[in-house]
Design a protein around this motif. Structure first.
Motif, PDB file in Angstrom:
ATOM      1  N   THR A 258     -10.763   9.325  -1.269  1.00  0.00           N
ATOM      2  CA  THR A 258      -9.222   8.844  -1.659  1.00  0.00           C
ATOM      3  C   THR A 258      -9.382   7.655  -2.546  1.00  0.00           C
ATOM      4  OG1 THR A 258      -9.198   7.590   0.352  1.00  0.00           O
ATOM      5  CG2 THR A 258      -8.471   9.907   0.732  1.00  0.00           C
ATOM      6  N   ARG A 259      -8.081   7.352  -2.980  1.00  0.00           N
ATOM      7  CA  ARG A 259      -8.025   6.241  -3.850  1.00  0.00           C
ATOM      8  C   ARG A 259      -8.081   4.862  -3.121  1.00  0.00           C
ATOM      9  NH1 ARG A 259      -5.375   5.599  -8.469  1.00  0.00           N
ATOM     10  NH2 ARG A 259      -3.913   3.921  -7.378  1.00  0.00           N
ATOM     11  N   GLU A 260      -7.859   5.033  -1.778  1.00  0.00           N
ATOM     12  CA  GLU A 260      -8.064   3.718  -1.005  1.00  0.00           C
ATOM     13  C   GLU A 260      -9.402   3.477  -0.533  1.00  0.00           C
ATOM     14  OE1 GLU A 260      -6.245   3.342   2.870  1.00  0.00           O
ATOM     15  OE2 GLU A 260      -6.416   5.304   3.332  1.00  0.00           O
ATOM     16  N   ILE A 294      -5.383  -0.133   7.670  1.00  0.00           N
ATOM     17  CA  ILE A 294      -5.373  -1.708   7.541  1.00  0.00           C
ATOM     18  C   ILE A 294      -6.771  -2.312   7.230  1.00  0.00           C
ATOM     19  CG2 ILE A 294      -6.065  -1.653  10.123  1.00  0.00           C
ATOM     20  CD1 ILE A 294      -3.786  -4.004   8.264  1.00  0.00           C
ATOM     21  N   LEU A 295      -7.806  -1.511   7.329  1.00  0.00           N
ATOM     22  CA  LEU A 295      -9.231  -2.038   7.087  1.00  0.00           C
ATOM     23  C   LEU A 295      -9.273  -1.956   5.466  1.00  0.00           C
ATOM     24  CD1 LEU A 295     -11.448  -0.348   9.996  1.00  0.00           C
ATOM     25  CD2 LEU A 295     -10.475  -2.579   9.647  1.00  0.00           C
ATOM     26  N   ASN A 296      -8.666  -1.208   4.980  1.00  0.00           N
ATOM     27  CA  ASN A 296      -8.795  -1.001   3.389  1.00  0.00           C
ATOM     28  C   ASN A 296      -7.687  -1.836   2.632  1.00  0.00           C
ATOM     29  OD1 ASN A 296     -10.567   1.000   3.918  1.00  0.00           O
ATOM     30  ND2 ASN A 296      -9.079   2.521   3.696  1.00  0.00           N
ATOM     31  N   ASP A 314       6.976   3.431  -9.376  1.00  0.00           N
ATOM     32  CA  ASP A 314       7.726   3.281  -8.192  1.00  0.00           C
ATOM     33  C   ASP A 314       6.963   2.321  -7.051  1.00  0.00           C
ATOM     34  OD1 ASP A 314       5.561   4.754  -7.337  1.00  0.00           O
ATOM     35  OD2 ASP A 314       6.813   6.593  -6.750  1.00  0.00           O
ATOM     36  N   GLY A 315       5.979   1.693  -7.570  1.00  0.00           N
ATOM     37  CA  GLY A 315       5.584   0.469  -6.648  1.00  0.00           C
ATOM     38  C   GLY A 315       4.707   1.057  -5.449  1.00  0.00           C
ATOM     39  N   LYS A 316       3.965   2.296  -5.887  1.00  0.00           N
ATOM     40  CA  LYS A 316       3.321   3.083  -4.796  1.00  0.00           C
ATOM     41  C   LYS A 316       1.807   3.093  -5.274  1.00  0.00           C
ATOM     42  CE  LYS A 316       6.950   6.066  -2.914  1.00  0.00           C
ATOM     43  NZ  LYS A 316       7.281   7.241  -2.487  1.00  0.00           N
ATOM     44  N   PHE A 317       0.941   3.141  -4.173  1.00  0.00           N
ATOM     45  CA  PHE A 317      -0.460   3.387  -4.634  1.00  0.00           C
ATOM     46  C   PHE A 317      -1.255   4.637  -4.496  1.00  0.00           C
ATOM     47  CE2 PHE A 317      -5.083   2.744  -3.343  1.00  0.00           C
ATOM     48  CZ  PHE A 317      -5.489   2.084  -4.403  1.00  0.00           C
ATOM     49  N   ASP A 318      -0.187   5.468  -3.704  1.00  0.00           N
ATOM     50  CA  ASP A 318      -0.973   6.860  -3.326  1.00  0.00           C
ATOM     51  C   ASP A 318      -2.182   6.819  -2.582  1.00  0.00           C
ATOM     52  OD1 ASP A 318       1.480   7.838  -4.219  1.00  0.00           O
ATOM     53  OD2 ASP A 318       0.585   8.395  -6.093  1.00  0.00           O
TER      54      ASP A 318
END
Length: 471
Positions: A258-260, A294-296, A314-318
């Motif tokens: 994922t992106r995170e 939270i770990l990311n 829109d200020g989101k990270f997805d």
């Protein structure tokens, strides 16, 4: 081996090879007169016509001459366009740091350093002046094209080599793959002659064959492909010039990324491998922060701070969206760009360039790049007078330095100071930003070290604070 911080981007998979040897070249600048009896004549001429091999005069090719270890290393370095552009050294490297038999003042010294830092598979007891055997060069070439050419692993069809008992067991796998790749062919008698010295003509032919194989076996990457963890590790290590051992985070190799998770893997790898300088992160508001593990979260805030990733409009990270190869490559390249412009120099005694001087001034005085209004040669070394002038002029033009009454002092080597810098130096002395030596000299032309420049800028901050207090 001396510690280095490596950040290298290599594009050898699709790069055109450039194979000029220093000192003794493989081919002529216009035509060859010494290839009539060389079986690989057409291949060598093709390399020359493509600009892959070049030389000064035709008599330098000497196709039947043996090639030295140093020439072989230079050949591989130039072939794969290896360099040290993004490498930060704790101290200036020497060829003998990596190969004890090297000569630090030789023409090949930089090639040895470049090869070692780029993890070219070379023996540590390499003798630059010794001649290369067929098995040695073939092994080095195969390891290089597999590493930098990004070739998929194959299970070679084992070929019966009649003199296999003469092949170094460490090279046997590479030689089998070289035969499978079509880089080399056995003789009519089924032998390889592994211990024979390799000629320049034979080395050139192997290079030509390697190029042809790479051209025919490039698997195009789909930029829209969703990455697995294994793909991510490969992308990160290749883009940042790392090795798999630098990836400290345990991952499921087949899991979709994922992106995170990709951002966390990238930032954590940078930090644990010592490639990310210390930075102060000011957390930003992420509208879907509640979806981020939270770990990311720390890694994502860091990645935003260094410009590696950006929030959507829109200020989101997805964070849970699977990441594509194109997006992951862009993020990794953004990190490379950041590291290029934020290199850490650990040697306080090292002299600094104008760019580094400007960066030190703007960061210490809490300015921005736009406040440096003096045109500078970014790569020029900075002297005591030019740094002092840059600092004082920047303070004045940014409005941080009020008008002060300067009583000129006697500088014993004032005749060595550029007249355009004299006012700034007198001002700096008046404000206790700089001091004269015990003999009353300033040493204006001496290059300034990082520690001295830092001390001067720190005193400038103290002077500005004093002036503000005394208003």
């Amino acid at each position: 081996m001396k510690k280095v911080f490596k950040m290298l981007t290599l594009s050898a998979a699709t790069a055109v090879f450039s194979l000029t040897l220093v000192g003794q070249s493989f081919a002529a600048s216009s035509s060859f007169t010494d290839l009539d009896k060389v079986a690989a004549k057409d291949k060598i001429i093709s390399l020359q016509q493509s600009g892959i091999v070049s030389g000064i005069t035709t008599d330098l090719f000497a196709p039947q001459a043996a090639m030295s270890e140093a020439q072989g290393v230079q050949l591989l370095v130039n072939a794969f366009k290896l360099n040290l552009d993004l490498v930060r050294f704790v101290k200036e490297p020497k060829a003998t740091d990596y190969f004890v038999k090297a000569n630090n003042d030789s023409w090949y010294a930089n090639a040895l350093i470049t090869a070692a830092v780029n993890n070219v598979d070379l023996p540590k007891d390499l003798d630059p002046n010794a001649t290369l055997t067929r098995e040695q060069f073939t092994h080095q070439l195969i390891r290089a094209i597999e590493t930098f050419g990004k070739l998929p692993l194959i299970n070679p069809v084992v070929v019966d080599i009649k003199d296999n008992d003469q092949i170094n067991v460490e090279y046997s796998g590479s030689i089998q793959r070289a035969i499978n790749y079509g880089v080399i062919k056995l003789g009519a008698d089924g032998k390889m002659n592994p211990k024979a010295e390799i000629t320049r003509a034979d080395a050139a032919e192997e290079i030509f064959n390697a190029i042809e194989y790479l051209k025919a076996h490039q698997a195009p990457s789909d930029p829209t492909e969703v990455l697995t963890a294994t793909d991510s590790v490969k992308l990160i290590t290749e883009t940042l010039g790392l090795v798999d051992s630098d990836i400290k985070i345990k991952i499921d190799p087949n899991a979709k990324v994922t992106r995170e998770s990709f951002t966390n893997l990238l930032v954590q790898t940078l930090q644990t491998s010592g490639k990310l300088p210390m930075i102060k992160v000011v957390p930003v508001d992420i509208k879907d922060n509640d979806q981020i593990d939270i770990l990311n979260s720390g890694s994502i805030q860091t990645a935003i701070a260094i410009g590696a990733v950006q929030l959507n409009a829109d200020g989101k990270f997805d964070p849970k969206a699977e990441i594509t190869r194109a997006d992951a490559t862009q993020i990794a390249n953004n990190v490379v760009d950041y590291l290029k412009s934020h290199q850490v120099h650990s040697d306080p005694g090292a002299t600094i360039s104008a760019t580094e001087g400007a960066k030190l001034i703007t960061e210490t005085l809490a300015l921005v790049g736009a406040d440096i209004n003096i045109k500078i040669d970014p790569n020029a070394k900075v002297t005591r007078e030019s740094f002092t002038n840059l600092l004082v002029q920047t303070l004045q033009t940014s409005g941080k330095l009020p008008m002060v009454k300067v009583v000129p002092v006697d500088i014993k080597d004032n005749d060595q100071i550029d007249i355009l810098n004299s006012g700034a130096i007198q001002t700096a002395i008046a404000l206790d930003i700089v001091e004269l030596n015990a003999d009353g000299t300033f040493n204006p032309k001496a290059e300034i070290s990082r520690v001295d420049a830092t001390q001067i800028t720190t005193k400038a901050v103290e002077a500005v604070n004093r002036l503000a207090t005394n208003k």
